[in-house]
Design an enzyme around this catalytic site. Structure first.
Site, PDB file in Angstrom:
ATOM      1  N   LYS A 256     -31.105 -35.432 -49.034  1.00  0.00           N
ATOM      2  CA  LYS A 256     -32.401 -35.806 -48.943  1.00  0.00           C
ATOM      3  C   LYS A 256     -33.087 -36.185 -50.357  1.00  0.00           C
ATOM      4  CE  LYS A 256     -32.819 -32.265 -45.360  1.00  0.00           C
ATOM      5  NZ  LYS A 256     -33.013 -30.709 -45.048  1.00  0.00           N
TER       6      LYS A 256
ATOM      7  N   ASP B 295     -26.697 -31.393 -47.954  1.00  0.00           N
ATOM      8  CA  ASP B 295     -27.639 -31.586 -47.269  1.00  0.00           C
ATOM      9  C   ASP B 295     -28.944 -31.925 -47.968  1.00  0.00           C
ATOM     10  OD1 ASP B 295     -29.382 -31.403 -44.555  1.00  0.00           O
ATOM     11  OD2 ASP B 295     -30.499 -30.001 -45.807  1.00  0.00           O
TER      12      ASP B 295
END
Ligand SMILES: NC(=O)c1ccc[n+]([C@@H]2O[C@H](COP(=O)([O-])OP(=O)(O)OC[C@H]3O[C@@H](n4cnc5c(N)ncnc54)[C@H](OP(=O)(O)O)[C@@H]3O)[C@@H](O)[C@H]2O)c1
Length: 440
Positions: free
Chosen positions: A207, A203
């Protein structure tokens, strides 16, 4: 007042439901700020019967979100389904192809298909906005894209996953294991039933890939991120870090290096005095190092329905104002290809925790292998475990004991080669733990 902006919201989960509520609650203020009446006129979700605490009586319902994306009486599609492919991608492609603006919070989609979707948006003269995809409620994308064009950025790094920061904070403060803290995070709803995506760093990598593109003007390159998660971090590492003046954080780091841009996600020791070290619990933070402003750090809530909706609604307000700018800060054709720098060439300080057999000459053997590769050791700490000490109060039990080294700047390639040699010498009882040190 000019024509109203009609929103179609696809996905009514944690973020989608908050967006619908916020657009209603802030209708007057949004109209005053943008000069347009902003209304949710259509929604789509899987389960029509679910009570979401929303009044949807005046809103058109679509079972198929792609149909919503194509509906002629919608101006802007807000994609809040999630996932890098499947319905989310189909919705965004359909909306852009139909000439509708798209606002999304979907980092997985942007990380994997950002370049192609940005091209599609440009080709159709519409906006593709994704402020909420990185660091939830922190307006970091706008800060980099709109606030820093006069700066050359040399590094951007941050705590981009609240679950990992929550776990590391609890481990540090309470001396608990990773497993115990993960269980608590799951009970509190901070971690998914399958936490792999968060705790193994993927994750954060998504980003980071988006931030890299914005900060360096390169094509988003999620596959180029070197990723390591926090499941190998032990309470002893946090204790040692504390003694040495550091905290351990899972950082996503993108920095200019010789030959390209290094993108990496890994547990990192940061000086206790740094701004990022003060960030605890589920909070996120991003630091940008740039030539004109110097160091800039933004700290705030990285997740949660309301905080994330705050960023989504900011994008919706931009669309209402007619702002159609390239999502990644420059037109796709102006984005430079991402030149990857292999992790082997990364140069920095390292914390290395070895589990060695408690025998005479082990520390010297380790130091020799390091010296052969011109790795200078800043400190070396040996901790005897209780079981080793109990078994042999004189000192040398032969049992596994931790040996911690802090190195001065060295290349990852040399460190890995030294560790391989140490393992081949038979000095190790377990695989080593390596934590990179990020200095200010
Ligand atoms: N949650 C956060 O704090 C946060 C923070 C930053 C970014 N984001 C991003 O925001 C997006 C949404 O996250 P979330 O937490 O709100 O997810 P969520 O609670 O799981 O909601 C997903 C929604 O999508 C709907 N959905 C799934 N498949 C669908 C389909 N085929 N057709 C129509 N609707 C479908 C679901 O419908 P049902 O409700 O009917 O099952 C649900 O309402 C994701 O991209 C996520 O990465 C979330």
């Amino acid at each position: 007042m000019t024509q109203s902006l009609r929103l179609g919201v696809a996905g009514l989960g944690t973020v989608g439901a908050s967006v619908v509520r916020m657009v209603g609650r802030r209708a007057e203020a949004l109209a005053a700020a943008t000069g347009r009446d902003i209304r949710v006129t259509a929604v789509s979700s899987r389960d029509r019967g679910r009570d979401r605490g929303l009044d949807l009586s005046a809103v058109q319902w679509f079972d198929d979100p792609v149909e919503l994306a194509r509906a002629p009486d919608i101006d802007c599609v807000v994609e809040l389904i999630g996932g890098s492919d499947g319905p989310a991608k189909a919705v965004v492609e359909a909306a852009l192809s139909a000439g509708k603006h798209v606002v999304t919070a979907n980092k997985a989609l942007l990380a994997h298909h950002g370049a192609a979707l940005a091209r599609l948006a440009e080709g159709n003269g519409v906006a593709l906005a994704f402020e909420a995809s990185v660091a939830g409620g922190i307006p970091v994308i706008k800060a980099i894209r709109e606030g820093l064009p006069g700066n050359a950025v040399s590094r951007v790094y941050g705590i981009l996953n609240g679950t990992c920061n929550y776990i590391l904070t609890r481990m540090e403060r309470e001396g608990l294991t990773f497993e115990a803290c993960l269980k608590d995070a799951q009970a509190l709803g901070y971690a998914e039933a399958d936490p792999t995506f968060d705790v193994e760093g993927f994750d954060t990598a998504h980003k980071l890939a988006i931030l890299t593109s914005l900060a360096f003007g390169t094509v988003v390159d999620a596959e180029g991120v070197s990723v390591e998660g926090i499941s190998g971090v032990q309470p002893l590492d946090l204790k040692m870090a504390d003694e040495l003046g550091y905290r351990i954080k899972l950082l996503g780091v993108a920095q200019l290096a010789e030959g390209g841009i290094e993108q990496r996600v890994h547990p990192t020791m940061v000086p206790k005095s740094s701004a990022i070290a003060q960030v605890m619990g589920v909070t996120n933070a991003v630091t940008v190092d740039a030539d004109a402003v110097g160091e800039l750090t933004l700290i705030g809530p990285g997740a949660g329905g309301e905080a994330t909706a705050s960023a989504v609604v900011a994008d919706i307000a931009d669309v209402a104002c007619g702002l159609v700018r390239p999502g990644f800060g420059r037109p796709s054709a102006q984005l430079r290809p991402a030149s990857r720098v292999e992790m082997q060439r990364h140069e920095g300080g390292y914390y290395i925790r070895l589990t060695v057999h408690d025998r005479p000459g082990v520390a010297a053997g380790v130091a020799t292998r390091m010296a052969e590769r011109e790795i200078s050791i800043e400190s070396i700490l040996q901790r005897r475990t209780e079981s080793a000490a109990t078994n042999d109060p004189r000192g040398r039990s032969g049992r596994p004991v931790p040996l911690v080294l802090i190195t001065y700047a060295a290349t990852e390639g040399n460190i890995r080669s030294a560790l391989d040699a140490i393992a081949a010498d038979g000095l190790l009882a377990e695989s080593p733990q390596l934590i990179r040190i990020e200095r200010e």
